[in-house]
Design an enzyme around this catalytic site. Structure first.
Site, PDB file in Angstrom:
ATOM      1  N   HIS A  85       3.459   3.802  12.951  1.00 25.08           N
ATOM      2  CA  HIS A  85       3.777   3.779  11.519  1.00 25.08           C
ATOM      3  C   HIS A  85       4.870   4.819  11.305  1.00 25.08           C
ATOM      4  O   HIS A  85       4.630   6.012  11.431  1.00 25.08           O
ATOM      5  CB  HIS A  85       2.499   4.129  10.741  1.00 25.08           C
ATOM      6  CG  HIS A  85       2.671   4.268   9.264  1.00 25.08           C
ATOM      7  ND1 HIS A  85       2.354   3.260   8.386  1.00 25.08           N
ATOM      8  CD2 HIS A  85       3.119   5.293   8.502  1.00 25.08           C
ATOM      9  CE1 HIS A  85       2.601   3.660   7.142  1.00 25.08           C
ATOM     10  NE2 HIS A  85       3.066   4.897   7.186  1.00 25.08           N
ATOM     11  N   CYS A  93      12.081   8.328  -0.621  1.00 29.05           N
ATOM     12  CA  CYS A  93      11.564   9.615  -0.179  1.00 29.05           C
ATOM     13  C   CYS A  93      12.017  10.673  -1.174  1.00 29.05           C
ATOM     14  O   CYS A  93      13.211  10.931  -1.303  1.00 29.05           O
ATOM     15  CB  CYS A  93      12.078   9.941   1.213  1.00 29.05           C
ATOM     16  SG  CYS A  93      11.510  11.555   1.730  1.00 29.05           S
ATOM     17  N   ARG A 112       0.843  -1.202   0.000  1.00 32.73           N
ATOM     18  CA  ARG A 112       0.000   0.000   0.000  1.00 32.73           C
ATOM     19  C   ARG A 112       0.879   1.253   0.000  1.00 32.73           C
ATOM     20  O   ARG A 112       0.928   1.992  -0.973  1.00 32.73           O
ATOM     21  CB  ARG A 112      -0.935  -0.025   1.231  1.00 32.73           C
ATOM     22  CG  ARG A 112      -2.091   0.943   1.155  1.00 32.73           C
ATOM     23  CD  ARG A 112      -1.768   2.340   1.601  1.00 32.73           C
ATOM     24  NE  ARG A 112      -1.224   2.408   2.970  1.00 32.73           N
ATOM     25  CZ  ARG A 112      -0.668   3.500   3.467  1.00 32.73           C
ATOM     26  NH1 ARG A 112      -0.555   4.592   2.745  1.00 32.73           N
ATOM     27  NH2 ARG A 112      -0.168   3.487   4.694  1.00 32.73           N
ATOM     28  N   ASN A 125       9.029   4.082   4.046  1.00 30.93           N
ATOM     29  CA  ASN A 125       8.759   3.511   5.369  1.00 30.93           C
ATOM     30  C   ASN A 125      10.062   2.940   5.900  1.00 30.93           C
ATOM     31  O   ASN A 125      11.012   2.749   5.155  1.00 30.93           O
ATOM     32  CB  ASN A 125       7.761   2.346   5.235  1.00 30.93           C
ATOM     33  CG  ASN A 125       6.424   2.791   4.683  1.00 30.93           C
ATOM     34  OD1 ASN A 125       6.123   2.575   3.518  1.00 30.93           O
ATOM     35  ND2 ASN A 125       5.632   3.429   5.517  1.00 30.93           N
TER      36      ASN A 125
HETATM   37 ZN    ZN Z   1       3.308   6.151   5.499  1.00 33.18          ZN
END
Ligand code: ZN
Length: 309
Positions: A208, A241, A11, A250
């Site tokens: 997260h 990123c 995701r 992540n």
């Molecule tokens: Zn995230």
């Protein structure tokens, strides 16, 4: 002690890249990671396919993944309509992201906090009518909880008040997301403690984290110290990123599992097998960078994994 590593690459990773992974490759990925011992995977998001064509096959992937024994199939839902689709497909866990920064919420989903809380109440009502064996767990995910690219500092009081409002509205639990990679370990300890004391020890179990500024694993350690037992991460740090070249998106699942296992915590995940899953990503997304120190360096000599407690 068991730590739940929740894979969010299918995701969060896939929504951050331009390439679209074919459904067959996603199935291979999810299957291989579950076989390596990962017990929770966020497989997609029920958003409009126009907005995120990368995740257009989420319903199909949920229906596939829910047949894998022992796997909790999680999805993001931005609203009631998404929640209906998630229930229909048979997701085990749904998370609605609510931005602690109201400017971020307005920009992303064009909704205020009050409007998002109404959406949450609508979903709670929907779930009441779902038979217990098909009713997904419902999490309120507080994004930008540690800072926002539009507002900068997000006051801890705002996060605590929203967490409280989400639990009062009927969420089963809340989670804190460092969407922007602003968090530091002292802040993680402080905010987790404050939210837990407002909503109860068991209503907040997950973090997260992103690795935008290289503090991802330091923040995990801070989370562990204040009783966090679930961490989101993505295989190969997929997504990267755009603001910090060289930084993963992540935190990297492989590095996270290595750290936890090396510390004597139990994840149930076989590291060699997990690292082999990178091959699925390399083949399906040849132009995307994969991150991770442990896969590059290999496991240390004499390293052994914990047996189940
Ligand atoms: Zn995230």
């Amino acid at each position: 002690m068991k730590i739940l590593v929740s894979e969010v690459g299918p995701r969060d990773g896939l929504q951050s890249i331009q390439s679209i992974m074919p459904l067959d490759a996603k199935k291979k990925w999810v299957t291989a990671e579950a076989a390596a011992g990962v017990t929770e995977i966020e497989v997609g998001s029920f958003v409009s396919a126009k907005l995120l064509p990368q995740l257009a096959d989420t319903a199909e992937l949920v229906r596939f993944a829910r047949r894998i024994p022992g796997l909790t199939v999680a999805v993001l839902v931005p609203n009631l309509k998404g929640a209906e689709a998630a229930v229909e497909a048979g997701a085990h866990k749904i998370t609605i992201p609510i931005s602690a920064s109201e400017s971020h919420s307005l920009k992303n989903v064009r909704r205020t906090h009050a409007q998002m809380l109404d959406e949450v109440k609508g979903i709670v009502t929907l779930l009441k009518d779902v038979p217990a064996d098909r009713r997904p767990k419902f999490e309120g995910g507080l994004s930008t909880a540690f800072g926002c690219t539009l507002e900068g500092v997000v006051p801890a009081d705002t996060v605590v008040a929203l967490a409280d409002a989400l639990m009062s509205a009927g969420c089963d639990e809340v989670g804190l997301s460092d969407t922007t990679g602003y968090a530091n370990p002292a802040q993680v300890r402080d905010l987790v403690r404050r939210v837990k004391s407002a909503v109860g020890e068991h209503a907040l179990s997950g973090l997260h984290l992103h690795n935008t500024r290289g503090l991802g694993l330091a923040n995990v350690l801070a989370g562990l110290e204040v009783g966090i037992t679930t961490f989101d991460s993505s295989l190969g740090g997929l997504g990267g990123c755009p603001f910090a070249p060289g930084a993963s998106g992540n935190i990297v699942t492989e590095d996270l599992v290595f750290m936890l296992e090396a510390m004597g915590l139990w994840t149930g995940i076989d590291l060699q097998q997990l690292m082999a899953v990178r091959q699925v990503l390399r083949e399906a997304l040849p132009s995307e960078d994969l991150y991770g120190f442990t896969p590059d360096a290999g496991l240390p000599l004499g390293f052994s994994q914990e047996a189940a407690p």
